[in-house]
Design a protein around this motif. Structure first.
Motif, PDB file in Angstrom:
ATOM      1  N   ALA A 185      -8.350  -1.615   2.888  1.00 33.95           N
ATOM      2  CA  ALA A 185      -7.716  -2.251   1.800  1.00 33.95           C
ATOM      3  C   ALA A 185      -7.040  -3.425   2.063  1.00 33.95           C
ATOM      4  O   ALA A 185      -7.219  -4.391   1.261  1.00 33.95           O
ATOM      5  CB  ALA A 185      -6.296  -1.183   1.421  1.00 33.95           C
ATOM      6  N   HIS A 186      -6.614  -3.830   3.399  1.00 35.42           N
ATOM      7  CA  HIS A 186      -6.324  -5.255   3.696  1.00 35.42           C
ATOM      8  C   HIS A 186      -7.349  -6.103   3.687  1.00 35.42           C
ATOM      9  O   HIS A 186      -7.073  -7.422   3.019  1.00 35.42           O
ATOM     10  CB  HIS A 186      -5.544  -5.380   4.940  1.00 35.42           C
ATOM     11  CG  HIS A 186      -4.980  -6.362   5.441  1.00 35.42           C
ATOM     12  ND1 HIS A 186      -3.840  -6.898   4.712  1.00 35.42           N
ATOM     13  CD2 HIS A 186      -5.386  -7.354   6.555  1.00 35.42           C
ATOM     14  CE1 HIS A 186      -3.607  -7.996   5.221  1.00 35.42           C
ATOM     15  NE2 HIS A 186      -4.304  -8.392   6.342  1.00 35.42           N
ATOM     16  N   ARG A 187      -8.623  -5.596   3.917  1.00 32.75           N
ATOM     17  CA  ARG A 187      -9.815  -6.565   3.790  1.00 32.75           C
ATOM     18  C   ARG A 187     -10.322  -6.801   2.459  1.00 32.75           C
ATOM     19  O   ARG A 187     -10.728  -8.023   2.186  1.00 32.75           O
ATOM     20  CB  ARG A 187     -11.034  -5.863   4.519  1.00 32.75           C
ATOM     21  CG  ARG A 187     -11.070  -6.061   6.336  1.00 32.75           C
ATOM     22  CD  ARG A 187     -12.299  -5.748   6.646  1.00 32.75           C
ATOM     23  NE  ARG A 187     -12.739  -4.110   6.469  1.00 32.75           N
ATOM     24  CZ  ARG A 187     -12.422  -3.211   7.178  1.00 32.75           C
ATOM     25  NH1 ARG A 187     -11.362  -3.275   8.238  1.00 32.75           N
ATOM     26  NH2 ARG A 187     -12.812  -1.949   6.707  1.00 32.75           N
ATOM     27  N   GLU A 188     -10.018  -5.996   1.495  1.00 30.70           N
ATOM     28  CA  GLU A 188     -10.210  -6.294   0.298  1.00 30.70           C
ATOM     29  C   GLU A 188      -9.271  -7.358  -0.526  1.00 30.70           C
ATOM     30  O   GLU A 188      -9.743  -8.179  -1.051  1.00 30.70           O
ATOM     31  CB  GLU A 188     -10.139  -4.895  -0.616  1.00 30.70           C
ATOM     32  CG  GLU A 188     -11.104  -3.979  -0.383  1.00 30.70           C
ATOM     33  CD  GLU A 188     -10.779  -2.757  -1.184  1.00 30.70           C
ATOM     34  OE1 GLU A 188     -10.160  -2.685  -2.189  1.00 30.70           O
ATOM     35  OE2 GLU A 188     -11.696  -1.780  -0.947  1.00 30.70           O
ATOM     36  N   ALA A 189      -8.089  -7.256  -0.237  1.00 29.74           N
ATOM     37  CA  ALA A 189      -7.038  -8.398  -0.656  1.00 29.74           C
ATOM     38  C   ALA A 189      -6.079  -8.100   0.454  1.00 29.74           C
ATOM     39  O   ALA A 189      -5.432  -7.002   0.490  1.00 29.74           O
ATOM     40  CB  ALA A 189      -6.813  -8.169  -2.122  1.00 29.74           C
ATOM     41  N   PRO A 190      -5.510  -9.365   1.213  1.00 30.83           N
ATOM     42  CA  PRO A 190      -4.266  -8.888   1.689  1.00 30.83           C
ATOM     43  C   PRO A 190      -2.889  -8.500   1.475  1.00 30.83           C
ATOM     44  O   PRO A 190      -2.487  -8.550   0.303  1.00 30.83           O
ATOM     45  CB  PRO A 190      -3.816 -10.495   2.314  1.00 30.83           C
ATOM     46  CG  PRO A 190      -5.290 -11.289   1.900  1.00 30.83           C
ATOM     47  CD  PRO A 190      -5.835 -10.656   0.634  1.00 30.83           C
ATOM     48  N   LEU A 191      -2.568  -7.390   2.327  1.00 28.69           N
ATOM     49  CA  LEU A 191      -1.440  -6.513   1.934  1.00 28.69           C
ATOM     50  C   LEU A 191      -0.035  -7.261   2.687  1.00 28.69           C
ATOM     51  O   LEU A 191      -0.152  -8.125   3.908  1.00 28.69           O
ATOM     52  CB  LEU A 191      -1.525  -5.167   2.372  1.00 28.69           C
ATOM     53  CG  LEU A 191      -2.697  -4.325   1.857  1.00 28.69           C
ATOM     54  CD1 LEU A 191      -2.808  -3.280   2.871  1.00 28.69           C
ATOM     55  CD2 LEU A 191      -2.467  -3.944   0.505  1.00 28.69           C
ATOM     56  N   LYS A 192       1.033  -6.934   2.191  1.00 27.06           N
ATOM     57  CA  LYS A 192       2.286  -7.547   2.732  1.00 27.06           C
ATOM     58  C   LYS A 192       3.144  -6.354   3.274  1.00 27.06           C
ATOM     59  O   LYS A 192       4.026  -6.586   3.978  1.00 27.06           O
ATOM     60  CB  LYS A 192       3.189  -8.392   1.553  1.00 27.06           C
ATOM     61  CG  LYS A 192       2.492  -9.497   1.343  1.00 27.06           C
ATOM     62  CD  LYS A 192       2.535 -10.584   2.399  1.00 27.06           C
ATOM     63  CE  LYS A 192       2.122 -11.805   2.166  1.00 27.06           C
ATOM     64  NZ  LYS A 192       2.964 -12.720   1.165  1.00 27.06           N
ATOM     65  N   PRO A 203       1.618  -2.340  -6.674  1.00 22.97           N
ATOM     66  CA  PRO A 203       1.430  -1.155  -5.677  1.00 22.97           C
ATOM     67  C   PRO A 203      -0.133  -0.952  -5.486  1.00 22.97           C
ATOM     68  O   PRO A 203      -0.977  -1.011  -6.439  1.00 22.97           O
ATOM     69  CB  PRO A 203       1.756  -0.005  -6.575  1.00 22.97           C
ATOM     70  CG  PRO A 203       2.088  -0.537  -7.909  1.00 22.97           C
ATOM     71  CD  PRO A 203       1.964  -1.839  -7.859  1.00 22.97           C
ATOM     72  N   VAL A 204      -0.605  -0.652  -4.372  1.00 27.54           N
ATOM     73  CA  VAL A 204      -2.154  -0.566  -3.900  1.00 27.54           C
ATOM     74  C   VAL A 204      -1.998   0.959  -3.605  1.00 27.54           C
ATOM     75  O   VAL A 204      -1.986   1.214  -2.466  1.00 27.54           O
ATOM     76  CB  VAL A 204      -2.721  -1.490  -2.907  1.00 27.54           C
ATOM     77  CG1 VAL A 204      -3.893  -1.149  -2.630  1.00 27.54           C
ATOM     78  CG2 VAL A 204      -2.460  -2.809  -3.127  1.00 27.54           C
ATOM     79  N   ALA A 250       0.860  -1.101  -0.095  1.00 29.06           N
ATOM     80  CA  ALA A 250       0.052  -0.070  -0.041  1.00 29.06           C
ATOM     81  C   ALA A 250       0.801   1.149   0.005  1.00 29.06           C
ATOM     82  O   ALA A 250       1.729   1.222   0.475  1.00 29.06           O
ATOM     83  CB  ALA A 250      -0.800   0.146   1.034  1.00 29.06           C
ATOM     84  N   ILE A 251       0.397   2.044  -0.936  1.00 37.05           N
ATOM     85  CA  ILE A 251       1.159   3.625  -0.805  1.00 37.05           C
ATOM     86  C   ILE A 251      -0.056   4.613  -1.075  1.00 37.05           C
ATOM     87  O   ILE A 251      -1.129   4.321  -1.302  1.00 37.05           O
ATOM     88  CB  ILE A 251       1.904   3.677  -2.059  1.00 37.05           C
ATOM     89  CG1 ILE A 251       1.489   3.295  -3.331  1.00 37.05           C
ATOM     90  CG2 ILE A 251       3.192   2.810  -1.688  1.00 37.05           C
ATOM     91  CD1 ILE A 251       2.028   3.621  -4.593  1.00 37.05           C
ATOM     92  N   ALA A 252       0.094   5.854  -0.546  1.00 32.13           N
ATOM     93  CA  ALA A 252      -0.870   6.974  -0.444  1.00 32.13           C
ATOM     94  C   ALA A 252      -0.875   7.499  -2.023  1.00 32.13           C
ATOM     95  O   ALA A 252       0.265   7.606  -2.800  1.00 32.13           O
ATOM     96  CB  ALA A 252      -0.482   7.958   0.518  1.00 32.13           C
TER      97      ALA A 252
END
Length: 386
Positions: free
Chosen positions: A159-166, A138-139, A118-120
């Motif tokens: 965002a993590h609930r939509e698809a897991p982030l690392k 990049p999310v 994830a990035i802003a």
């Protein structure tokens, strides 16, 4: 005929494209005011130059260990103790060939192809470009005035609930917005990452360049963060290509192995020079005072010119402003501003693929006279540009 790799198909770094065109116009004899690149107008401090000269006079410069010279790592360790009250073991400090190498190494050591990071948005374009070139995803999480254009624990968790982030990468102060997270907000985001078991990468390259609010390192809240910093911004050493990282224990040896093969080591000359940068605070604070004067001038001038929507400028040396009063296409607006008014700035598409067409970034890291003249040129040009 062989073709270029799919991984090379990333967006251009538009700030550098604008710089190239601005340089071409200057070569034709045009007067160009540079506000496109985030590069200090001042040169390296005197102490840095003296240390570099001493290293040149001392004889052979060669490879160092991949993690950098002990003298530089010791100086970085002392800097964290004095500035933040944080103790960092020397072996967790790694010198890098600028922060850019730090991002490469962090992404390679912490993530595998296909991992989501994830990035802003808006944010620094090289984040997403490097991630994509390395086969990562990049999310981009949209931010807005309700969070002062910063990621929050709630946005990250959604965002993590939509698809897991690392992992997540955060800059504070940020580029291009200049906005900064409060220590409490930073702490909340760090704690969310630890609860989700994802890597927290803190880009602290604009530390030292704070005009409103309080800066804090993520190390104040966790020893599991990956810290990336550089001598390019506050320390005025862009061309020396030298930065540093502070790593969690588990990443020290993996990252060192990658660094050995990718870079062997950062340049010894730059390392020896950078070790002296921490002694140049008085000179560097004088340079920062110049940025503060530039910032004040822009905050006074730009609304009068019609730039009525500007993001908070807490730190760094950027003003990110809407061009909606003049145009719906900041790339075309920036092109015309350069060609017709001789003022170079970076269109917002560099930083935000969705909403960037409405914004433009001005760097105020240059000379005060440049900032003043840019305002005068824009005052003359904008009525003709509309």
């Amino acid at each position: 005929m062989p073709t270029a790799s799919a991984r090379s198909d990333v967006e251009p770094f538009r700030a550098m494209d604008v710089l190239a065109r601005a340089n071409a116009l200057e070569a034709q004899g045009r007067s160009i005011l540079h506000m496109e690149v985030g590069q200090p107008g001042a040169g390296a401090p005197r102490a840095v130059l003296a240390a570099a000269q001493a290293a040149l006079d001392g004889g052979r410069l060669g490879y160092t260990e991949a993690r950098g010279l002990p003298v530089l790592r010791d100086a970085i360790r002392d800097h964290y103790r004095v500035t933040y009250g944080v103790d960092v073991p020397d072996h967790r400090i790694v010198a890098t060939t600028g922060s850019s190498a730090g991002f490469n190494l962090a992404f390679l050591a912490a993530f595998d192809p296909g991992d989501r990071v994830a990035i802003a948005a808006p944010g620094y374009p090289a984040y997403r470009n490097i991630l994509r070139a390395l086969g990562l995803v990049p999310v981009e999480i949209e931010t807005g005035p309700e969070t002062r254009y910063a990621l929050t624990a709630e946005l990250l968790e959604a965002a993590h609930r939509e698809a897991p982030l690392k992992g997540v990468l955060v800059a504070s102060p940020a580029n291009p917005t200049g906005t900064m997270m409060t220590p409490e907000a930073l702490k909340g985001l760090v704690e969310a990452c630890e609860a989700l078991d994802i890597w927290f990468i803190s880009d602290e390259i604009y530390h030292g360049l704070v005009f409103a609010g309080q800066q804090e390192t993520a190390l104040a809240f966790t020893q599991n963060a990956i810290i990336i910093n550089s001598f390019s911004k506050y320390y005025c050493m862009t061309g020396w290509r030298i930065g540093w990282m502070i790593l969690p224990e588990v990443l020290v040896r993996p990252l060192e192995r990658i660094a050995q093969s990718l870079y062997i080591s950062p340049p010894e000359l730059s390392q020896r020079a950078a070790a002296a940068a921490f002694s140049a605070t008085r000179e560097l604070e004088e340079i920062k005072a110049g940025y503060a004067a530039n910032r004040a001038l822009l905050l006074e001038t730009m609304p009068k010119l019609g730039f009525t929507e500007m993001l908070p400028v807490d730190g760094a040396f950027y003003l990110y402003a809407s061009v909606r009063p003049f145009s719906n296409d900041s790339a075309e607006f920036a092109r015309r501003m350069l060609e017709e008014a001789g003022v170079a700035a970076t269109p917002g598409a560099d930083f935000d693929p969705v909403h960037g067409h409405a914004f433009i970034r001005f760097s105020f890291a240059g000379d005060h006279a440049v900032i003043r003249e840019a305002g005068e040129r824009l005052a003359d040009w904008l009525p003709r540009a509309s």
